[in-house]
Design an enzyme around this catalytic site. Sequence first.
Site, short mmCIF file in Angstrom:
data_model
loop_
_atom_site.label_atom_id
_atom_site.label_comp_id
_atom_site.label_asym_id
_atom_site.label_seq_id
_atom_site.Cartn_x
_atom_site.Cartn_y
_atom_site.Cartn_z
N ASN A 9 7.31 -7.48 2.04
CA ASN A 9 7.30 -6.35 2.97
C ASN A 9 7.82 -6.86 4.31
OD1 ASN A 9 6.71 -4.27 4.69
ND2 ASN A 9 4.48 -4.45 4.54
N LYS A 11 8.53 -5.23 6.89
CA LYS A 11 8.07 -4.44 8.04
C LYS A 11 9.25 -4.09 8.95
CE LYS A 11 3.60 -6.50 7.39
NZ LYS A 11 2.28 -6.83 7.93
N HIS A 94 0.40 1.79 3.61
CA HIS A 94 0.13 0.49 4.25
C HIS A 94 -0.81 0.69 5.43
CE1 HIS A 94 0.72 -3.23 6.45
NE2 HIS A 94 1.11 -3.75 5.31
N GLU A 96 -0.83 -0.43 8.31
CA GLU A 96 -0.16 -0.19 9.60
C GLU A 96 0.26 1.27 9.74
OE1 GLU A 96 2.65 -3.39 9.19
OE2 GLU A 96 1.01 -4.82 9.42
N GLU A 164 -5.15 -5.03 0.37
CA GLU A 164 -4.83 -5.77 1.59
C GLU A 164 -5.94 -5.57 2.62
OE1 GLU A 164 -0.30 -6.47 1.92
OE2 GLU A 164 -0.75 -4.57 2.84
N GLY A 170 -1.38 -10.41 8.74
CA GLY A 170 -0.71 -10.96 9.92
C GLY A 170 -1.59 -11.81 10.81
N SER A 210 -1.69 -12.41 4.80
CA SER A 210 -1.47 -13.82 5.13
C SER A 210 -1.23 -14.72 3.92
CB SER A 210 -2.63 -14.35 5.98
OG SER A 210 -2.70 -13.67 7.22
P1 PGA Z 1 1.19 -10.62 6.09
O1 PGA Z 1 1.40 -9.05 5.78
O2 PGA Z 1 1.60 -11.36 4.83
O3 PGA Z 1 2.12 -10.90 7.24
O4 PGA Z 1 -0.24 -10.82 6.41
C1 PGA Z 1 1.10 -8.52 4.53
C2 PGA Z 1 1.35 -7.04 4.51
O5 PGA Z 1 1.06 -6.38 5.52
O6 PGA Z 1 1.84 -6.48 3.52
#
Ligand code: PGA
Length: 251
Positions: A9, A11, A94, A96, A164, A170, A210
């Site tokens: 992903n 983003k 997601h 976010e 997640e 992140g 992460s």
């Molecule tokens: P990250 O993000 O690996 O940077 O923690 C994962 C995601 O949001 O899909």
Amino acid sequence: MRAPVIAGNWKMNTTVSEAIELVREMRNGLDGVAGVEKILCPPFVSLSAIKDLIKETSIKLGAQNLYFEEKGAYTGEISPLMLAELCQYVIVGHSERRQYFNETDEIVNKKVRAAIEVGLKPILCIGERLAENEAGMTEKVVGGQLRSSLAGIDYTPDLTVAYEPVWAIGTGKAATGSQANMTIGFIRSVIGQLYGPEVASELRILYGGSVTADNIVEFAQQDEIDGALVGGASLKADQFLSIAKQTSELR
Ligand code: PGA
């Protein structure tokens, strides 16, 4: 046997030219990784260019979002049909999107439904926030998100779920393998209640939050976990390739 998935992903990162460069860096290596479904989810604007770049490879393409209406006066939105011409997968719900764009389970439900209708394969994201986790509400929260997001939707093997935990995204603070395995086992049991035991045993459920080349094995080796949704580490060709390779070696 569920085939593992490693999805990147990206983003809101990479311009079109940066995206092309990143795909060129990882394309051959990734194509050679066997037994793992490899999916890249770049920003909308790069889908077309990447589609061409990976057309003779085993790499699949996904979008990060979609709108649930077919077409019309929804300025700035991207419809399921537009995506269906470009890619096979789409990330839906997601955290976010939930956090910054007010996506509710009801909207997520409409998006999952709209994706399935045009043959896109949704990667449905669910996960609890830190305070919910600390209050011991993880199962209640993810169970609720799952039930609402899938309410009234018939099962399709096109569905993938990604667990997640919001506190792990992140932050560099991944869940432990056993924590993630336990929650994903719980998610599988809810799927069993919704769709029966056969579906529960075939549905692929990923961990995200992460994930790096240093910790992927901890997740990929767990019984309930069928791969990873990778954010930050999917923007580095060598990291992402290593994550896919290590997953492949465990099978
Ligand atoms: P990250 O993000 O690996 O940077 O923690 C994962 C995601 O949001 O899909």
